[in-house]
Design an enzyme around this catalytic site. Structure first.
Site, PDB file in Angstrom:
ATOM      1  N   LYS A 162       2.210   0.516   0.248  1.00 47.09           N
ATOM      2  CA  LYS A 162       0.733   0.599  -0.035  1.00 47.09           C
ATOM      3  C   LYS A 162       0.248  -0.440   0.813  1.00 47.09           C
ATOM      4  O   LYS A 162      -0.980  -0.593   1.376  1.00 47.09           O
ATOM      5  CB  LYS A 162       0.623   0.565  -1.494  1.00 47.09           C
ATOM      6  CG  LYS A 162       0.912   2.107  -2.279  1.00 47.09           C
ATOM      7  CD  LYS A 162       0.867   1.781  -3.872  1.00 47.09           C
ATOM      8  CE  LYS A 162       1.508   2.961  -4.353  1.00 47.09           C
ATOM      9  NZ  LYS A 162       1.516   3.048  -5.771  1.00 47.09           N
ATOM     10  N   GLN A 168       1.540  -1.195 -10.671  1.00 49.76           N
ATOM     11  CA  GLN A 168       2.341  -0.273 -10.309  1.00 49.76           C
ATOM     12  C   GLN A 168       3.198  -0.020 -11.750  1.00 49.76           C
ATOM     13  O   GLN A 168       3.740  -0.636 -12.185  1.00 49.76           O
ATOM     14  CB  GLN A 168       3.406  -0.960  -9.100  1.00 49.76           C
ATOM     15  CG  GLN A 168       4.572  -0.050  -8.854  1.00 49.76           C
ATOM     16  CD  GLN A 168       3.856   1.128  -7.745  1.00 49.76           C
ATOM     17  OE1 GLN A 168       3.029   1.119  -7.194  1.00 49.76           O
ATOM     18  NE2 GLN A 168       4.564   2.359  -8.192  1.00 49.76           N
ATOM     19  N   ASP A 185      -6.736   3.845  -8.993  1.00 46.83           N
ATOM     20  CA  ASP A 185      -5.821   4.790  -9.208  1.00 46.83           C
ATOM     21  C   ASP A 185      -6.470   6.073 -10.238  1.00 46.83           C
ATOM     22  O   ASP A 185      -5.697   6.902 -10.224  1.00 46.83           O
ATOM     23  CB  ASP A 185      -4.545   4.217 -10.150  1.00 46.83           C
ATOM     24  CG  ASP A 185      -3.344   3.971  -9.321  1.00 46.83           C
ATOM     25  OD1 ASP A 185      -3.228   4.417  -8.243  1.00 46.83           O
ATOM     26  OD2 ASP A 185      -2.570   3.292  -9.798  1.00 46.83           O
TER      27      ASP A 185
END
Ligand code: NDP
Length: 286
Positions: A53, A97, A120
């Site tokens: 990422k 994460q 997200d």
């Protein structure tokens, strides 16, 4: 029939080029898009995802910050970091994460991220907006799947879509997006009685289970579009990746199919970049 293979790397490269241009325009106006990534613990897969990422951010001109914490860190400390990032005008997206170590309540952490920086799309407010058909941020994997279908010119209106998996990260938002695109959607999960009965009816089949090669060619309707979200590492010396779909048998039946690797995976990161740039765009318009 041998299916056309949907190349997620090629589509990602194309999308990332236009994202790079938009990021440069925003940077010129003083709003360089910024993403903060929080990683707790030493989960090797998470470390790889975070590295990829950050690399993708660099390639398109998104500023990124990485915060790494030891596995035994207190939740309060991470929540404090999230609060600081929520208030930081250089940061337009915050990503925690997953999975988090056992001392964490994941929902509490995800809810702590400002919904306006929740790139997200996991915050309850953003899930609610998606369910209402008015999304602010769409979670990246289902968003990537919709982009792949749209790039192929596949109309979903009136189609039978079957989603295998009902997780908050993939299955549920995927279902909402397919409903929003006017497909007729069936959702299967571990308690579904006759999975093949359902999958064989699908014009569009999305597999998001986490079980290697569980969807075989005989479970697929001839001519179906097959989207394989699964990422499974096979045992063995080379530890190859495979999807939830048995690619070899499925490609003989489907009309279109995504490979693993190189299908949905690269699109997921691309949509994270898209959401971060969209967030910076909104900040620049305030
Ligand atoms: P989860 O484990 O959270 O969910 C799996 C889902 O599959 C559950 O809803 C479960 O049902 C269902 N399921 C399990 N066994 C069966 C079965 N035998 N028949 C039908 N359904 C079943 O996984 P995720 O949604 O997070 O991820 C799914 C896969 O996608 C994984 O391989 C993951 O690595 C991959 N992934 C890939 C991404 C990408 O970028 N390409 C991004 C995110 C995930 P129940 O709810 O009843 O338990």
């Amino acid at each position: 029939m041998t299916a056309k293979i949907l190349d997620g790397n090629a589509l990602s490269a194309k999308l990332r080029e236009s994202l790079r241009q938009r990021a440069a325009e925003l940077a010129a106006q003083g709003f360089q898009p910024g993403l903060a990534v929080i990683l707790v613990g030493e989960n090797p897969a998470s470390q790889v995802y975070v590295r990829n990422k950050i690399k993708a951010c660099e390639a398109v001109g998104v500023y990124s910050e990485k915060y790494e914490f030891a596995a035994d860190i207190s939740p309060e400390e991470v929540l404090g970091m999230i609060a600081a990032l929520n208030a930081d005008p250089a940061i337009h997206g915050i990503l925690v994460q997953l999975p988090l170590p056992p001392q964490f309540d994941e929902d509490e952490v995800l809810e702590a991220v400002s919904p306006e920086k929740d790139v997200d799309g996991f915050h309850a407010e953003n899930v609610g907006l998606l369910a209402q058909g008015n999304p602010r941020f769409i979670s990246c994997t289902p968003y990537g799947v919709m982009e792949m279908l749209s790039a192929e010119g596949i109309s979903l209106r009136g189609k039978e879509a079957v989603v295998v998996g009902r997780s908050n990260i993939v299955g549920k938002p995927m279902t909402l997006l397919l409903i929003g695109a006017s497909a007729t959607v069936t959702v299967c999960h571990s308690q579904t009685k006759d999975l093949a009965f359902h999958t064989r009816r699908a014009d569009v089949l999305v597999a998001a289970v986490g079980k290697p090669k569980m969807i075989t060619g005989d479970m697929i309707k001839p001519g179906a579009v097959v989207i394989d979200v699964g990422i499974n590492r096979l045992r063995g010396p080379d530890g190859k990746l495979c999807g939830d779909v048995d690619f070899e048998s499925a490609k003989e039946v489907a009309s279109l199919i995504t490979p693993v690797p190189g299908g949905v995976g690269p699109m997921t990161i691309t949509m994270l970049l898209a959401n971060t740039i969209e967030s910076a765009d909104r900040a620049s318009a305030k």
